[in-house]
Design a protein around this motif. Sequence first.
Motif, short mmCIF file in Angstrom:
data_model
loop_
_atom_site.label_atom_id
_atom_site.label_comp_id
_atom_site.label_asym_id
_atom_site.label_seq_id
_atom_site.Cartn_x
_atom_site.Cartn_y
_atom_site.Cartn_z
N GLU A 102 0.83 -1.21 0.00
CA GLU A 102 0.00 0.00 0.00
C GLU A 102 0.86 1.26 0.00
O GLU A 102 0.49 2.28 -0.59
CB GLU A 102 -0.90 -0.01 1.24
N ARG A 156 -0.03 -1.92 -8.81
CA ARG A 156 -1.16 -2.54 -9.50
C ARG A 156 -0.84 -3.97 -9.98
O ARG A 156 -1.74 -4.77 -10.15
CB ARG A 156 -1.59 -1.69 -10.70
N LEU A 174 -4.24 -9.40 -1.70
CA LEU A 174 -3.97 -8.42 -2.76
C LEU A 174 -4.84 -8.60 -4.01
O LEU A 174 -4.97 -7.66 -4.79
CB LEU A 174 -2.50 -8.48 -3.16
N GLY A 205 -7.82 -8.63 -4.75
CA GLY A 205 -8.97 -7.76 -4.97
C GLY A 205 -8.60 -6.40 -5.52
O GLY A 205 -9.43 -5.73 -6.15
N SER A 206 -7.34 -5.96 -5.30
CA SER A 206 -6.94 -4.62 -5.73
C SER A 206 -5.79 -4.62 -6.73
O SER A 206 -5.48 -3.59 -7.30
CB SER A 206 -6.52 -3.79 -4.51
N CYS A 207 -5.14 -5.78 -6.92
CA CYS A 207 -3.98 -5.86 -7.81
C CYS A 207 -4.12 -7.05 -8.76
O CYS A 207 -4.85 -8.01 -8.48
CB CYS A 207 -2.68 -6.04 -7.00
#
Length: 462
Positions: free
Chosen positions: A136, A232, A250, A252-254
Motif C-alpha cells: 500500500e 497494480r 492483494l 482484490g486490488s492488484c
Amino acid sequence: MNILILGAGQVGASLAEALVSEANDITLVDLDAGALAQLADRLDVRTVTGNAAFPSVLAEAGVETADLIVAVTQSDQSNLVACKLAHSRFAVPTRIARLRSPDFLDPTLLSTDNFAVDFALCPEQEISDYIGKLVEYPEALQVVEFAEGRLTMVGLRAYEGGLLVGKPIRAMRGHLPSGVDARIAAIFRDTRAINIDGDTVVHAGDEVFLLAATEHIRTVLKELRRMQKPVRKVMIAGAGNVGARVAGRLEGSCEVKLVESRPARAALVAGWLNRTLVLTGEATDETLLAREEIGSMDMFLALTNDDENNIMAASLAKRLGCRRVLALINREAYADMVQGGPIDIGLSPAQVSIGGLLTHVRQADVARVHSLRRGAAEALELVVRGERGSSRVVGRRIEELPEIHGASIAAVVRGGRVIIPHHDTLIEAGDHVVVFCTRKRYIAAVEKLFLPTASLLPGWFR
C-alpha cells in the motif's frame, strides 16, 4: 519478571534477545540442544533440553515460579498443551501461544476452560498484514500502526531532491496544508540514531521515521520521498502459508501472479484463490520471469521458506526490471546484508511477529509494541493510568518529564484524536502515548516512567 520461552527458533530466539537485557530471568526450552547451546553462549539465559509439552520438562525449567510462559515451538499442538498444563497444573498467571493453523484460532478453544491461552499469535497473518501495508505504501521500508489504526508511522529513505532534504526539520511544517501535522520521530544516519531537534538537517540517504494521523500520512510522505505510483501488478514467489495469504489479500486490488515450484501445492492454492494466476515453476528461472513480463511488475515478493532462493529470485527480478522487490529472510544477518542493494526490503518474519508478543510482556500498560530496524529500535503505545498523585506523567507537561536519553514522545492519542505534541503538551489520564526508543536499553526506564506508583520518589521531576 520470570519468563519461560518454549521454542528456540527464530521467534523464540528473537524474543529472548529482546527481553534478556531488561532485567528479566529467561529460560529457553527446546528439543535442539545445539540451538540452545548457541543461544546460551550469546545470551544470559538458562536452557533446558526437552519436549515443551511434557510436564516433567516444564517442571525442570522452573514453570512453578514463572510469571509468563510463551509457547512458540513449531507445533501448534505442543504450544496448546503447554499452555493448558501451565494453567491447570502449575498456575502460571499469563500464557501466550503461537498458532499457525486457523482452526485453533477460536476464542472458545482458547478460553480458560479449554486450552487456557491468554493471547494467540498467528505469525503468518501478522506477516501477511505487514506486507500488505508495504504494498500500500511502496515508498516505505516499514509501516506500522497505533491506536487501532488512527496513527501511522512510516520508515523511509530520504532521497536527493526531496522537499526537506538539505533543510531543517522545522521547515516541514511550512510545506504541509493547514490542519495537517506530523512528527519526525527519529533519524538513522549510517545505521546510527542521531539526536534531533527542529534545527536538524535531513540528508539524502537518511532513514527517517515519520509519524502522522493515518488520514494525513500520504500528504506528509511527499515531504521526504517522491511518491511512487500505486502498486497494480504484483508477482509472488512461493505459495506457502504466507504467499497464499498475501495473494488472497492483494487479488482484490492488484493483478497478482503467484509462482510455486510444487505442482500439488500450486493446484491446491489455485483452488483457494479467485483472481490470482498461479504458475508452476521456479522463481529463480530467468526464462519464466521474462515470459511473465517481470519488467512490467510494480512489485516482486519473494516469500518462499528458503532464504537463499528468496534473495536470488528478488535480485533477479530487480535486474530484469521490476520496480521494487521484497525478500522474506529468516536469518537476520542476511536481511542486514541485502537491504539497500538490489533488494529494496529484506523482511525478517521474526521481527514482524515479535511486536505482538512484546505487547503482552512489557510491564507498563502497553497497547502496542512495534520492533523497528530489525530489532534495533522500538515504538511503544502506552496507556496513561493513575492521577497526578500516583503517576509520574499525569497532569504534567512533556518538558516537565525526566529526560530519558534515546527515548522521545512522538504522538498522543486522546479520545480518538491524534495530537502531535510539543514541549508544553499536557499528559492526561487515559491518553495513549507513542514513545520511540532508538535503543532497546532505554525501554525499562520508559516503562518505569509510565507505571503508576503509590508514592512518588523525590527527584523524579526537575
